[in-house]
Design a protein around this motif. Structure first.
Motif, PDB file in Angstrom:
ATOM      1  N   SER A   1      50.414  33.493  44.212  1.00  0.00           N
ATOM      2  CA  SER A   1      50.526  33.216  42.783  1.00  0.00           C
ATOM      3  C   SER A   1      49.411  32.251  42.391  1.00  0.00           C
ATOM      4  O   SER A   1      48.572  31.855  43.214  1.00  0.00           O
ATOM      5  CB  SER A   1      51.883  32.602  42.450  1.00  0.00           C
ATOM      6  N   GLY A   2      49.424  31.848  41.128  1.00  0.00           N
ATOM      7  CA  GLY A   2      48.428  30.883  40.672  1.00  0.00           C
ATOM      8  C   GLY A   2      48.579  29.524  41.311  1.00  0.00           C
ATOM      9  O   GLY A   2      47.655  28.694  41.260  1.00  0.00           O
ATOM     10  N   ASN A   3      49.749  29.270  41.939  1.00  0.00           N
ATOM     11  CA  ASN A   3      49.988  27.986  42.612  1.00  0.00           C
ATOM     12  C   ASN A   3      49.558  27.992  44.076  1.00  0.00           C
ATOM     13  O   ASN A   3      49.660  26.973  44.755  1.00  0.00           O
ATOM     14  CB  ASN A   3      51.474  27.614  42.525  1.00  0.00           C
ATOM     15  N   THR A   4      49.112  29.148  44.561  1.00  0.00           N
ATOM     16  CA  THR A   4      48.687  29.257  45.960  1.00  0.00           C
ATOM     17  C   THR A   4      47.291  28.657  46.126  1.00  0.00           C
ATOM     18  O   THR A   4      46.386  28.938  45.331  1.00  0.00           O
ATOM     19  CB  THR A   4      48.660  30.732  46.404  1.00  0.00           C
ATOM     20  N   ASP A   5      47.123  27.839  47.168  1.00  0.00           N
ATOM     21  CA  ASP A   5      45.808  27.239  47.435  1.00  0.00           C
ATOM     22  C   ASP A   5      44.960  28.100  48.356  1.00  0.00           C
ATOM     23  O   ASP A   5      43.741  28.190  48.178  1.00  0.00           O
ATOM     24  CB  ASP A   5      45.991  25.842  48.040  1.00  0.00           C
ATOM     25  N   TYR A   6      45.603  28.724  49.365  1.00  0.00           N
ATOM     26  CA  TYR A   6      44.852  29.548  50.306  1.00  0.00           C
ATOM     27  C   TYR A   6      45.688  30.751  50.747  1.00  0.00           C
ATOM     28  O   TYR A   6      46.895  30.620  50.998  1.00  0.00           O
ATOM     29  CB  TYR A   6      44.464  28.759  51.568  1.00  0.00           C
ATOM     30  N   LEU A   7      45.032  31.911  50.845  1.00  0.00           N
ATOM     31  CA  LEU A   7      45.603  33.070  51.538  1.00  0.00           C
ATOM     32  C   LEU A   7      44.912  33.163  52.886  1.00  0.00           C
ATOM     33  O   LEU A   7      43.686  33.281  52.956  1.00  0.00           O
ATOM     34  CB  LEU A   7      45.384  34.359  50.749  1.00  0.00           C
TER      35      LEU A   7
ATOM     36  N   ASP B   1      46.312  40.313  44.998  1.00  0.00           N
ATOM     37  CA  ASP B   1      46.853  39.204  44.202  1.00  0.00           C
ATOM     38  C   ASP B   1      45.977  37.958  44.332  1.00  0.00           C
ATOM     39  O   ASP B   1      45.801  37.202  43.364  1.00  0.00           O
ATOM     40  CB  ASP B   1      48.283  38.882  44.652  1.00  0.00           C
ATOM     41  N   ALA B   2      45.433  37.729  45.530  1.00  0.00           N
ATOM     42  CA  ALA B   2      44.554  36.571  45.724  1.00  0.00           C
ATOM     43  C   ALA B   2      43.303  36.702  44.868  1.00  0.00           C
ATOM     44  O   ALA B   2      42.851  35.744  44.227  1.00  0.00           O
ATOM     45  CB  ALA B   2      44.188  36.429  47.200  1.00  0.00           C
ATOM     46  N   GLU B   3      42.743  37.905  44.827  1.00  0.00           N
ATOM     47  CA  GLU B   3      41.555  38.137  44.007  1.00  0.00           C
ATOM     48  C   GLU B   3      41.872  37.932  42.530  1.00  0.00           C
ATOM     49  O   GLU B   3      41.100  37.304  41.795  1.00  0.00           O
ATOM     50  CB  GLU B   3      41.039  39.561  44.254  1.00  0.00           C
ATOM     51  N   ALA B   4      43.026  38.434  42.085  1.00  0.00           N
ATOM     52  CA  ALA B   4      43.414  38.327  40.675  1.00  0.00           C
ATOM     53  C   ALA B   4      43.661  36.881  40.268  1.00  0.00           C
ATOM     54  O   ALA B   4      43.451  36.505  39.102  1.00  0.00           O
ATOM     55  CB  ALA B   4      44.653  39.177  40.411  1.00  0.00           C
ATOM     56  N   ASN B   5      44.114  36.035  41.216  1.00  0.00           N
ATOM     57  CA  ASN B   5      44.433  34.641  40.908  1.00  0.00           C
ATOM     58  C   ASN B   5      43.359  33.656  41.375  1.00  0.00           C
ATOM     59  O   ASN B   5      43.586  32.447  41.366  1.00  0.00           O
ATOM     60  CB  ASN B   5      45.777  34.264  41.547  1.00  0.00           C
ATOM     61  N   ASP B   6      42.200  34.196  41.789  1.00  0.00           N
ATOM     62  CA  ASP B   6      41.091  33.353  42.272  1.00  0.00           C
ATOM     63  C   ASP B   6      41.529  32.435  43.408  1.00  0.00           C
ATOM     64  O   ASP B   6      41.145  31.258  43.475  1.00  0.00           O
ATOM     65  CB  ASP B   6      40.515  32.512  41.122  1.00  0.00           C
ATOM     66  N   VAL B   7      42.338  32.970  44.308  1.00  0.00           N
ATOM     67  CA  VAL B   7      42.806  32.204  45.461  1.00  0.00           C
ATOM     68  C   VAL B   7      41.835  32.425  46.626  1.00  0.00           C
ATOM     69  O   VAL B   7      41.574  33.572  47.003  1.00  0.00           O
ATOM     70  CB  VAL B   7      44.232  32.625  45.872  1.00  0.00           C
ATOM     71  N   PRO B   8      41.283  31.372  47.227  1.00  0.00           N
ATOM     72  CA  PRO B   8      40.381  31.539  48.375  1.00  0.00           C
ATOM     73  C   PRO B   8      41.093  32.232  49.539  1.00  0.00           C
ATOM     74  O   PRO B   8      42.258  31.938  49.825  1.00  0.00           O
ATOM     75  CB  PRO B   8      40.007  30.099  48.750  1.00  0.00           C
ATOM     76  N   VAL B   9      40.370  33.150  50.188  1.00  0.00           N
ATOM     77  CA  VAL B   9      40.901  33.871  51.351  1.00  0.00           C
ATOM     78  C   VAL B   9      40.203  33.351  52.602  1.00  0.00           C
ATOM     79  O   VAL B   9      38.968  33.384  52.701  1.00  0.00           O
ATOM     80  CB  VAL B   9      40.696  35.392  51.216  1.00  0.00           C
ATOM     81  N   LEU B  10      41.004  32.851  53.557  1.00  0.00           N
ATOM     82  CA  LEU B  10      40.471  32.323  54.807  1.00  0.00           C
ATOM     83  C   LEU B  10      40.782  33.290  55.941  1.00  0.00           C
ATOM     84  O   LEU B  10      41.915  33.766  56.053  1.00  0.00           O
ATOM     85  CB  LEU B  10      41.096  30.968  55.136  1.00  0.00           C
ATOM     86  N   ASP B  11      39.787  33.576  56.781  1.00  0.00           N
ATOM     87  CA  ASP B  11      40.134  34.267  58.016  1.00  0.00           C
ATOM     88  C   ASP B  11      40.668  33.216  58.992  1.00  0.00           C
ATOM     89  O   ASP B  11      40.731  32.013  58.682  1.00  0.00           O
ATOM     90  CB  ASP B  11      38.945  35.034  58.591  1.00  0.00           C
ATOM     91  N   GLU B  12      41.062  33.652  60.192  1.00  0.00           N
ATOM     92  CA  GLU B  12      41.719  32.724  61.110  1.00  0.00           C
ATOM     93  C   GLU B  12      40.796  31.576  61.516  1.00  0.00           C
ATOM     94  O   GLU B  12      41.220  30.417  61.602  1.00  0.00           O
ATOM     95  CB  GLU B  12      42.231  33.459  62.340  1.00  0.00           C
ATOM     96  N   SER B  13      39.531  31.881  61.748  1.00  0.00           N
ATOM     97  CA  SER B  13      38.611  30.819  62.178  1.00  0.00           C
ATOM     98  C   SER B  13      38.412  29.787  61.071  1.00  0.00           C
ATOM     99  O   SER B  13      38.322  28.578  61.340  1.00  0.00           O
ATOM    100  CB  SER B  13      37.264  31.419  62.598  1.00  0.00           C
TER     101      SER B  13
END
Length: 685
Positions: free
Chosen positions: A640-646, A659-671
């Protein structure tokens, strides 16, 4: 017809005893493990696909146990090993996965005239056609994907476009191969139907009733509930099977019949009732003959599926938005009879749920004598207005456990008075929506098995060896009568139980000994405090520090903890105020010393919210979420918009990424996630 070398020693006359693993070198152990895997896959094929086993169950079990022993001793675990069927890591939720090819519905009807109209439409479009006729299974449809011949994933039908990722649960189904056989495609997506065989379902339901659990209403419900278990080890203990009937992608066939004949060559089980017929008259005759035989089959069907055989004709016919134009389901009629309610009993399940059951004058419904039928819950009784003495309609509609459809004739006043106290322990009954539950908690005998399984679960004390089957054995043998009895178990008595040995008995006792000083948060989860999951338990532990402080906290004290409102505070207080619960907890504390929590622990991720998707290398999903929460962060299930990281692992869910793209949420891989933890001085080693 075998992929197994002629010199494999575990095919024709496998040994039931083996030399100690410590006598083997690493190379010898690796070679033996590979031979065992190949042999077990072959024996699975002979048993499930060809229905012509070469060896008995005892010999198979000996091979399986030996392979598991080798893999553990020499760290030889392999992704496609038959031992993976015992269950992988539990999940907190199922990721959504897009299907390789949409899994459409099939148009259906129960009238012959509509089947003939289907045939007329086909012949007008593509001329006279042959048909392939298949039983319409009353189970759960899945898509299974193989890459390089190895099982990759399994996804439920869902909405036809996207389904739930149930890979680890489906991996435990013995009739679904971990590796394809023969000259298979490099990529293959196939559609199958999971089901619970009728005989196995009846036996499993008898076990549930005998231990005081609610029986499953029918094999389909049992299958659906089993494949969506969060712990694959539970799925592994239940008797699921699968038929495959469609190749969705990765290969092409000229006819449906060719596909049906080819799937077994790859090790995929098909149904032996499938027939190819010349015209619609023969298809209708097939349906009528199968209707007469439906009760002789060991699986539930609710009709037949009629498919145009020629694949080129299917392409020309195409599909609508929801269904192919080249297939039609000819449904069976529902099975309904009349009888009289002679009594209404209330069963208490292992979760404390009270389920009313109508005891009936025996009546034959669809070839099966029925003397009991589910009334589901108190609201269902109210909706029906049913009471003892009433004349009712009972329907199976493909169900093994029938239900009361309606009251036909009243022979009583009013409706059955649902009890306000538990019939097992006499505790008060509380309502949760349409459902009713016993409040006896830890002290109710009917809930004991569930309490033990929960106590030992991964989110609680994580005690290996206390699954559904083993707990039932302990109860049946009288070795455990209350939760604290776990800590007085004797290894010699355990070893005498069927299927146990000295090693497994000693391992369980050692696991329980290791759980005598659990973290406070884990202990709060383990004893089943209502509304207290891992997150709330950690908040309580940080706030109060000790178990004594938690159980002495007033409602007002509890509401000072962030996230705990009035309802949750009341539930927690009532749990600890229960005299029955207090008695069990005091006995438990004679054996267990919950460790005090550091109130300052874990503030490095304070204010950050994470969502996880896909498979991580370092952690399971639940472990990663616990790591975040242990250090002050929050882990939620949706973006959601309250998420800091996916945090996205391997095979991430498409919907969460979108949803992360739509809410401008940064996406982190495992590293990148590990680097973030390192920046905040969180040790992940």
């Amino acid at each position: 017809m075998t992929d197994v070398p002629e010199d494999n020693p575990y095919i024709r006359e496998p040994p039931t005893e083996f030399a100690p693993v410590e006598d083997l070198g690493e190379d010898e152990a690796r070679e033996q493990a590979e031979q065992l895997r190949a042999a077990l896959r072959y024996h699975d094929y002979r048993y499930y696909v060809e229905a012509d086993p070469l060896i008995g169950d005892r010999a198979y079990d000996a091979l399986f146990d030996r392979l598991r022993e080798l893999e553990a001793a020499f760290d030889l675990d392999a992704e496609a090993s038959p031992t993976r069927r015992v269950g992988g890591e539990p999940v907190d939720e199922f990721d959504s996965v897009e299907h390789v090819v949409p899994m459409l519905s099939i148009d259906s009807a129960g009238e012959e005239s509509e089947v003939r109209e289907f045939d007329d439409r086909v012949r007008r479009a593509v001329g006279d056609q042959r048909y392939v006729c298949e039983p319409k299974f009353d189970g759960v449809s899945i898509e299974v994907v193989y890459e390089g011949g190895t099982y990759e994933r399994a996804v439920t039908r869902g909405d036809g476009e996207v389904g739930d990722d149930v890979t680890e649960n489906v991996r435990t189904v013995s009739s679904i191969p971990q590796r394809l056989r023969g000259d298979h495609p490099d990529f293959l997506a196939v559609r199958g139907e999971l089901f619970m065989p009728r005989e196995a379902f009846n036996a499993y339901n008898r076990e549930r009733v005998e231990r005081g659990d609610d029986p499953f209403a029918n094999p389909r419900n049992a299958t659906a509930g089993t494949v969506r278990q969060q712990d694959p080890a539970v799925t592994a203990e239940r008797p699921l099977d699968c038929f495959f009937f469609e190749a969705l992608d990765g290969t092409e066939f000229d006819t449906q019949w060719e596909r049906h004949q080819t799937l077994p060559e790859w090790g995929l089980k098909v149904n032996d009732e499938v027939r190819r017929v010349d015209d619609i008259d023969a298809a209708i005759d097939y349906r009528d003959r199968l209707l007469d035989r439906r009760d002789d089959l060991d699986y539930e069907i609710d009709g037949v599926v009629i498919k145009v055989d020629d694949r080129d004709a299917c392409e020309r016919l195409g599909t609508t938005a929801r269904a192919p134009r080249w297939a039609f389901a000819y449904k069976f009629p529902a099975r309904t009879e009349e009888t009289t309610v002679r009594d209404i009993a209330v069963q208490v399940g292992r979760t404390g749920r009270l389920t009313p059951v109508a005891l009936l004058d025996p009546v034959e419904v669809g070839g099966v004598t029925v003397s009991r039928a589910s009334l589901h819950n108190p609201d269902q009784i109210a909706d029906l207005g049913v009471n003892v003495g009433d004349r009712v309609a009972v329907e199976r509609a493909g169900d093994v456990i029938p239900y009361v459809e309606e009251v036909l004739e009243k022979d009583s006043e009013g409706q059955f008075a649902f009890p306000d106290h538990c019939p097992v322990c006499d505790s008060a009954v509380e309502r949760d929506g349409p459902l009713a539950y016993c409040t006896g908690g830890l002290a109710c005998d009917a809930q004991l098995q569930r309490a033990i399984e929960h106590y030992a679960s991964r989110n609680a004390l994580d005690v290996e060896g206390l699954g559904e089957k083993s707990v039932q054995q302990l109860l049946d043998a009288g070795l455990v009568e209350r939760l604290p009895d776990l800590y007085t178990l004797d290894a010699a008595e355990l070893a005498a139980l069927e299927g146990w040995g000295e090693t497994s008995a000693e391992n369980l006792v050692a696991e329980l000994d290791a759980a005598r000083e659990p973290p406070l948060a884990d202990f709060l989860v383990a004893i089943g405090v209502p509304e207290v999951g891992p997150t709330v338990a950690r908040d309580l532990a940080r706030h109060f520090g000790t178990f004594e402080a938690v159980r002495a906290a007033s409602r007002e004290d509890l509401r000072e903890v962030e996230g705990i409102g009035e309802v949750v505070a009341d539930e927690i207080r009532e749990f600890f105020d229960s005299e029955r619960n207090r008695g069990v907890i005091e006995r438990l504390l004679d054996h267990v010393d919950p460790q005090a929590a550091d109130a300052e622990e874990g503030s490095e991720l304070d204010g950050l919210t994470f969502v996880f998707t896909g498979a991580l290398d370092r952690w399971t999903r639940s472990e990663a979420q616990e790591l975040v929460e242990r250090h002050g962060g929050a882990a939620t299930s949706s973006v959601s918009g309250n998420t800091d990281y996916l945090v996205a692992g391997e095979n991430p869910g498409a919907s969460k990424t979108s949803d992360a793209e739509a809410n401008d949420v940064p996406v982190l891989d495992e590293s990148a996630f590990v680097a973030l933890l390192d920046e905040r001085s969180i040790d992940v080693e």
